[in-house]
Design a protein around this motif. Structure first.
Motif, mmCIF file in Angstrom:
data_model
loop_
_atom_site.group_PDB
_atom_site.id
_atom_site.type_symbol
_atom_site.label_atom_id
_atom_site.label_comp_id
_atom_site.label_asym_id
_atom_site.label_seq_id
_atom_site.Cartn_x
_atom_site.Cartn_y
_atom_site.Cartn_z
ATOM 1 N N ALA A 43 -80.961 20.741 -20.861
ATOM 2 C CA ALA A 43 -81.500 20.062 -19.683
ATOM 3 C C ALA A 43 -80.687 18.810 -19.378
ATOM 4 N N GLU A 44 -80.373 18.048 -20.436
ATOM 5 C CA GLU A 44 -79.694 16.783 -20.246
ATOM 6 C C GLU A 44 -78.249 16.986 -19.789
ATOM 7 N N SER A 45 -77.609 18.031 -20.325
ATOM 8 C CA SER A 45 -76.183 18.151 -20.059
ATOM 9 C C SER A 45 -75.871 18.803 -18.719
ATOM 10 N N ILE A 46 -76.765 19.616 -18.174
ATOM 11 C CA ILE A 46 -76.359 20.276 -16.932
ATOM 12 C C ILE A 46 -77.161 19.883 -15.696
ATOM 13 N N SER A 47 -78.230 19.088 -15.860
ATOM 14 C CA SER A 47 -79.029 18.845 -14.655
ATOM 15 C C SER A 47 -78.725 17.527 -13.969
ATOM 16 N N ASP A 48 -79.066 17.483 -12.686
ATOM 17 C CA ASP A 48 -78.993 16.247 -11.919
ATOM 18 C C ASP A 48 -80.292 15.469 -12.059
ATOM 19 N N ARG A 49 -81.380 16.236 -12.098
ATOM 20 C CA ARG A 49 -82.684 15.612 -12.280
ATOM 21 C C ARG A 49 -83.493 16.470 -13.234
ATOM 22 N N VAL A 50 -84.435 15.820 -13.909
ATOM 23 C CA VAL A 50 -85.311 16.561 -14.809
ATOM 24 C C VAL A 50 -86.752 16.289 -14.402
ATOM 25 N N LEU A 51 -87.548 17.370 -14.359
ATOM 26 C CA LEU A 51 -88.972 17.228 -14.064
ATOM 27 C C LEU A 51 -89.732 17.482 -15.354
ATOM 28 N N TRP A 52 -90.600 16.542 -15.687
ATOM 29 C CA TRP A 52 -91.392 16.682 -16.908
ATOM 30 C C TRP A 52 -92.822 16.990 -16.502
ATOM 31 N N LEU A 53 -93.301 18.139 -16.908
ATOM 32 C CA LEU A 53 -94.675 18.539 -16.615
ATOM 33 C C LEU A 53 -95.530 18.370 -17.853
ATOM 34 N N GLU A 54 -96.757 17.954 -17.638
ATOM 35 C CA GLU A 54 -97.687 17.827 -18.755
ATOM 36 C C GLU A 54 -99.059 18.245 -18.241
ATOM 37 N N LYS A 55 -99.600 19.282 -18.806
ATOM 38 C CA LYS A 55 -100.915 19.815 -18.400
ATOM 39 C C LYS A 55 -100.982 20.049 -16.893
ATOM 40 N N GLY A 56 -99.912 20.573 -16.341
ATOM 41 C CA GLY A 56 -99.920 20.932 -14.928
ATOM 42 C C GLY A 56 -99.693 19.780 -13.973
ATOM 43 N N VAL A 57 -99.484 18.585 -14.517
ATOM 44 C CA VAL A 57 -99.281 17.424 -13.663
ATOM 45 C C VAL A 57 -97.855 16.925 -13.829
ATOM 46 N N GLN A 58 -97.311 16.474 -12.710
ATOM 47 C CA GLN A 58 -95.953 15.946 -12.735
ATOM 48 C C GLN A 58 -95.961 14.597 -13.435
ATOM 49 N N LYS A 59 -95.367 14.537 -14.623
ATOM 50 C CA LYS A 59 -95.461 13.317 -15.398
ATOM 51 C C LYS A 59 -94.310 12.381 -15.060
ATOM 52 N N MET A 60 -93.146 12.967 -14.879
ATOM 53 C CA MET A 60 -91.981 12.131 -14.608
ATOM 54 C C MET A 60 -90.924 12.994 -13.954
ATOM 55 N N LEU A 61 -90.179 12.388 -13.041
ATOM 56 C CA LEU A 61 -89.116 13.122 -12.366
ATOM 57 C C LEU A 61 -87.986 12.150 -12.136
ATOM 58 N N GLY A 62 -86.789 12.520 -12.541
ATOM 59 C CA GLY A 62 -85.681 11.601 -12.288
ATOM 60 C C GLY A 62 -84.483 11.865 -13.170
ATOM 61 N N ASP A 63 -83.790 10.802 -13.478
ATOM 62 C CA ASP A 63 -82.559 10.859 -14.239
ATOM 63 C C ASP A 63 -82.765 11.577 -15.579
ATOM 64 N N PRO A 64 -81.914 12.543 -15.890
ATOM 65 C CA PRO A 64 -82.107 13.334 -17.113
ATOM 66 C C PRO A 64 -82.261 12.496 -18.379
ATOM 67 N N HIS A 65 -81.409 11.484 -18.540
ATOM 68 C CA HIS A 65 -81.470 10.695 -19.778
ATOM 69 C C HIS A 65 -82.797 9.976 -19.920
ATOM 70 N N GLU A 66 -83.230 9.346 -18.829
ATOM 71 C CA GLU A 66 -84.477 8.584 -18.878
ATOM 72 C C GLU A 66 -85.667 9.496 -19.158
ATOM 73 N N VAL A 67 -85.723 10.610 -18.437
ATOM 74 C CA VAL A 67 -86.877 11.492 -18.587
ATOM 75 C C VAL A 67 -86.911 12.078 -19.992
ATOM 76 N N ILE A 68 -85.756 12.481 -20.480
ATOM 77 C CA ILE A 68 -85.746 13.130 -21.783
ATOM 78 C C ILE A 68 -86.022 12.132 -22.901
ATOM 79 N N ASP A 69 -85.562 10.890 -22.728
ATOM 80 C CA ASP A 69 -85.897 9.858 -23.716
ATOM 81 C C ASP A 69 -87.403 9.654 -23.776
ATOM 82 N N SER A 70 -88.030 9.536 -22.605
ATOM 83 C CA SER A 70 -89.480 9.316 -22.592
ATOM 84 C C SER A 70 -90.202 10.527 -23.144
ATOM 85 N N TYR A 71 -89.683 11.686 -22.812
ATOM 86 C CA TYR A 71 -90.292 12.927 -23.278
ATOM 87 C C TYR A 71 -90.265 12.998 -24.800
ATOM 88 N N HIS A 72 -89.111 12.668 -25.367
ATOM 89 C CA HIS A 72 -88.996 12.677 -26.826
ATOM 90 C C HIS A 72 -89.938 11.677 -27.466
#
Lengths: 402, 272
Positions: A221-250
Motif C-alpha cells: 500500500a505504501e509503496s505504490i499508492s498516491d493515497r491510502v484509505l483506512w476503513l474501520e468498522k465500515g467507517v472512513q477513519k483516515m484518508l490521505g498520504d500513504p505514510h501518514e495513514v499507515i503510521d497511524s494505522y500501525h
C-alpha cells in the motif's frame, strides 16, 4: 516486498470513481429462513438483524490515481470494492464510475473447468465486459504473460493453482481497463511473478490508469499508492498520504490487537471480569492494588481434569506474567455446568502501561484446548514513576563512602 | 430501464459467449457429444409411441404419422422445460461468479434459454429432414417457424426471469417448478390431440384448458411441422383470440419478469 519506483504520472482532477454517502447494510438472519414454510410460521417475527458494513463513505478517486484500502478484517474493504464494481448496490448513497472497469476480486472467477485456457480467456474477458475483437488483438500477449506456453490448449481443470492464478491475472491486467480494482490477489503467486505483476501495475500507473487496491500488506500500500484509505468498522477513519495513514494505522493496531479465540468449546469461558479491591469491575489499577480476575465458565458436558490459566501481555505481545492451576498445584477432578473461578493477585507488581489478558481452559497435558481467549481484554496500570520496565520490586538504595 | 436494456445490448457478446459455453460444455467429455441432444427426444418418442401409438392405438383417431405428431409437440416442450429449469436455477447455480464479477445478471438466465434454443433448432432440423424422407406433406406454414420460436422464447424468458428471481429468495421455487412442469406436460396437447379435450371434457373445463399459453404455442408448432389440418384433423384447432391472448400474455410476462429481476437484482448477491 521492496519499495519500488513509481513512474511519473500525470495528475488529473477528473473523477474516475465518485462515492457520495455510500452505506451498505446486510440482513443477518438468525436462522436462514429460506423456505416458504418457515417464512409463514415466522411471519410476524423479523428474523434478522441489520448490520452496517459501510457507513457514509465519501470518496472521489481521480483518473490516474492509485488508492489503497486498508483496515482490519471485517472493516468493509471488500464490500466497498464490490460496490465499486457494481456487484452490490449500496443501501444508501450513490456511486458513479467513468471508464471501463476490470475487477480482480478472485482470479479466474468464471473459468470453466471443462474449457481450455484459450477458450476461457475469451469467456472470462467477455464476462469482464470486453469484446471479442479486443481480445483477439491481445490474446498472444495474455498467453505470454501467463507463462502457460502450450498448456493454454489444455482444459483448465488440469491446471495447477499457480497456472490458474497466472492465467486469471494475465487476463485482467492485459485487458488494460481504465479502472483496475484489485482485491488481495497480489498475495498469490511466487515472488518472481509478484514482482512481474507489480511492474505491470507500475506501467498501468504511467499510462494514467486508475487503480484501487485492497490489501493487507501495508508495504505494498505504501509503496505504490498516491493515497491510502483506512476503513474501520465500515467507517472512513483516515484518508490521505500513504505514510501518514499507515503510521497511524500501525499505531492503532498495536493498541488494539485483533483478539482471537479458539478451542473445542467443551468448556466455554463466557465472561471475564477484572475486579479491583472492592470487588468492582475496573480497567485502571495502581501498582500495588489488588486485582481479581474472575472467569465465568460453563462445561456443556462433564470434563475431567481441566486446567485453567491466564496471562498478561505487553502491547507488543510479549508475555509479562502467566500462571495456571496446574503450575499452582491445584487439581480439578471434574467440572460440570456453570461455575466461576477467581485468580486473586493481592498486590499488583506491574508498572505503567497497558496489559492485555489471555485466559484459557485446556487439558492437563495441554494437547486439547477447550477454550482460549487470546488478548481479548486489557487493563491499565499507573505507577508513581519511581522505576521503569514491567515490574515493581523493592529496591533499597544506600550510599556508603569507600 | 432504458439504461439496463442498453447495457444488456452492450453485453450481447457475453450472452453469446455464455450460450456457446453452455452448448460446448454440455456434452464435453462425452463420447457421443451432440448426438445426445438427438438421442434424448428420440427415446421419449419411442416410449410414447409404444405406449400411445401402439398400445392405445392413437393413430385410429384421425392421426396419421403419429410419431411425427409426437415430435412436433415434444421438441418445443422439451425446449421450454429445459430452458425453464436451467433458467430458474441459473442465478443460484452461478453464485460464485456473481459474487466476484459484475455483469448484467440476466445474461446468465438468458444464456441457458439460448443454449436450449440451440439444441431445439438442431432437433427441429433433423425432424424436418425426416419429414422430407418420409414425405410427410408440408405447407407454407413452415415459414412461420421464426415467429413461433420468437413467441415461445418471449414466454420462456419472461417466466424464467421471474422464477429465477424468486428462486434466489425462496429455494422452494425450484422444486415447485419441477412439479409444475410434470403436471403442465399433461395439460398440454402433446401426446393426445386437442380434440380429446373438447370431446371428453365439459365446456367450462375445455375453456380453462385453453387458458394455458403452452397449448396455443404447441398447437402452432403442430400446425407448422406436422400440418395438423391435413395429417391429423383431430389435432387441428384454430383460435385467433387464444393466440392473441398468448402473444399479449407472453410479452406482459417478459416485461413483468424483467422488471422484477431488475428491482431485486441489487440484493441477489446477499442471498445466493
Amino acid at each position: 516486498m521492496a519499495p519500488r519506483e513509481i513512474g511519473i504520472r500525470t495528475k488529473s482532477e477528473i473523477p474516475a470513481i465518485e462515492l457520495r454517502g455510500v452505506s451498505k447494510n446486510f440482513r443477518l438472519y438468525r436462522d436462514a429462513n429460506y423456505s416458504l414454510k418457515e417464512k409463514v410460521i415466522n411471519f410476524n417475527k423479523r428474523g434478522y438483524d441489520l448490520f452496517w458494513a459501510l457507513q457514509g463513505i465519501d470518496l472521489t478517486i481521480n483518473k490516474g490515481e492509485t488508492v489503497s484500502i486498508i483496515g482490519p478484517n471485517g472493516s468493509g474493504k471488500s464490500t466497498l470494492l464490490r460496490i465499486m464494481t457494481r456487484i452490490m448496490s449500496p443501501t444508501e448513497g450513490m456511486i458513479t464510475t467513468h471508464g471501463t472497469i476490470a475487477a480482480m476480486l478472485e482470479l479466474g472467477a468464471g473459468f470453466h473447468p471443462d474449457l481450455t485456457g484459450r477458450e476461457n480467456i475469451y469467456l472470462n474477458a467477455s464476462i469482464l465486459g470486453f469484446k471479442r475483437r479486443v481480445i483477439a488483438g491481445i490474446i498472444d500477449e495474455i498467453i505470454a504473460f501467463s507463462e502457460l506456453g502450450p498448456f493454454v490448449e489444455n482444459q483448465v481443470k488440469n491446471y495447477s493453482t499457480g497456472m490458474y492464478v497466472r492465467l486469471g491475472f494475465s487476463v485482467a491486467i492485459n485487458l488494460n481497463p481504465d479502472i483496475l480494482l484489485v482485491d488481495e490477489v497480489l498475495a498469490v503467486g511466487d515472488e518472481a511473478y509478484q514482482t512481474k505483476c507489480l511492474n505491470r501495475i507500475a506501467r498501468m500507473q504511467q499510462e494514467g490508469k486508475t487503480i484501487v487496491l485492497v490489501t493487507h500488506s501495508a508495504g505494498i500500500a505504501e509503496s505504490i499508492s498516491d493515497r491510502v484509505l483506512w476503513l474501520e468498522k465500515g467507517v472512513q477513519k483516515m484518508l490521505g498520504d500513504p505514510h501518514e495513514v499507515i503510521d497511524s494505522y500501525h499505531e492503532a493496531m498495536r493498541q488494539h490487537p485483533e483478539g482471537s479465540e479458539f478451542g473445542t468449546r467443551d468448556i466455554v469461558i463466557n465472561r471475564v471480569e477484572l475486579l479491583d479491591g472492592e470487588g468492582k469491575e475496573a480497567e485502571e489499577f495502581e501498582t500495588g492494588d489488588s486485582l481479581t480476575l474472575r472467569m465465568h465458565y460453563e462445561a456443556v458436558k462433564p470434563v475431567d481434569d481441566p486446567v485453567f490459566g491466564f496471562g498478561f501481555y505487553d502491547p507488543m505481545g510479549f508475555m509479562v506474567y502467566g500462571t495456571n492451576t496446574r503450575l499452582r498445584g491445584i487439581d480439578i477432578a471434574r467440572v460440570d455446568g456453570k461455575n466461576c473461578m477467581d485468580f486473586r493477585v493481592p498486590s499488583l507488581a506491574l508498572l505503567d502501561g497497558r496489559y492485555y489478558v489471555s485466559v484459557a481452559a485446556h487439558s492437563r497435558d495441554g494437547t486439547i484446548n477447550y477454550h482460549w481467549l487470546d488478548k481479548r481484554f486489557y487493563f491499565e496500570v499507573h505507577s508513581p514513576g519511581r522505576e521503569e520496565g514491567y515490574f515493581a520490586m523493592e529496591c533499597d538504595i544506600s550510599m556508603t563512602p569507600e | 430501464m432504458k439504461e439496463k436494456l442498453r447495457r444488456l445490448f452492450e453485453y450481447r457478446e457475453l450472452l453469446f459467449n455464455l450460450t456457446r459455453k453452455e452448448v460446448k460444455v454440455k456434452y464435453k467429455n462425452s463420447f457421443l457429444g451432440f448426438i445426445w441432444s438427438l438421442v434424448t427426444p428420440l427415446m421419449m418418442l419411442v416410449v410414447y409411441y409404444v405406449a400411445f401409438g401402439i398400445i392405445f392405438k392413437m393413430q385410429r383417431a384421425d392421426m396419421q404419422y403419429y410419431a411425427f405428431y409426437l415430435m412436433a409437440g415434444i421438441l418445443p416442450w422439451n425446449f421450454m422445460a429445459i430452458g425453464l429449469m436451467m433458467g430458474v436455477g441459473s442465478l443460484v447455480g452461478n453464485a460464485n461468479l456473481m459474487k466476484k464479477v459484475y455483469f448484467p445478471r440476466e445474461t446468465l438466465t438468458l444464456s441457458y434459454i439460448g443454449s436450449a434454443a440451440f439444441h431445439f433448432l438442431l432437433q427441429e432440423m433433423v425432424l424436418i429432414i425426416f419429414m422430407l424422407i418420409f414425405q410427410v406433406p408440408m405447407t407454407w406454414w413452415i415459414f412461420a417457424f421464426p415467429l413461433v420460436l420468437l413467441l415461445q422464447m418471449t414466454f420462456v424468458a419472461g417466466l424464467s426471469l421471474l422464477l429465477a428471481t424468486l428462486n434466489v429468495f425462496y429455494r422452494d421455487v425450484m422444486h415447485f417448478t419441477e412439479i409444475l412442469l410434470m403436471a403442465w406436460f399433461w395439460m398440454t396437447p402433446i401426446i393426445y390431440p386437442i380434440s380429446f379435450i373438447s370431446d371428453n371434457l365439459p365446456a367450462w373445463a375445455a375453456k380453462l384448458y385453453m387458458l394455458n399459453p403452452m397449448t396455443h404455442i404447441i398447437l402452432l408448432w403442430q400446425r407448422i411441422v406436422y400440418n395438423s389440418p391435413v395429417n391429423g384433423p383431430a389435432a387441428y384447432y384454430w383460435s385467433p383470440w387464444g393466440l392473441l391472448g398468448t402473444v399479449v400474455f407472453s410479452i406482459a410476462l417478459l416485461v413483468i419478469g424483467y422488471n422484477t429481476f431488475h428491482r431485486l437484482e441489487g440484493r441477489f448477491v446477499e442471498f445466493i
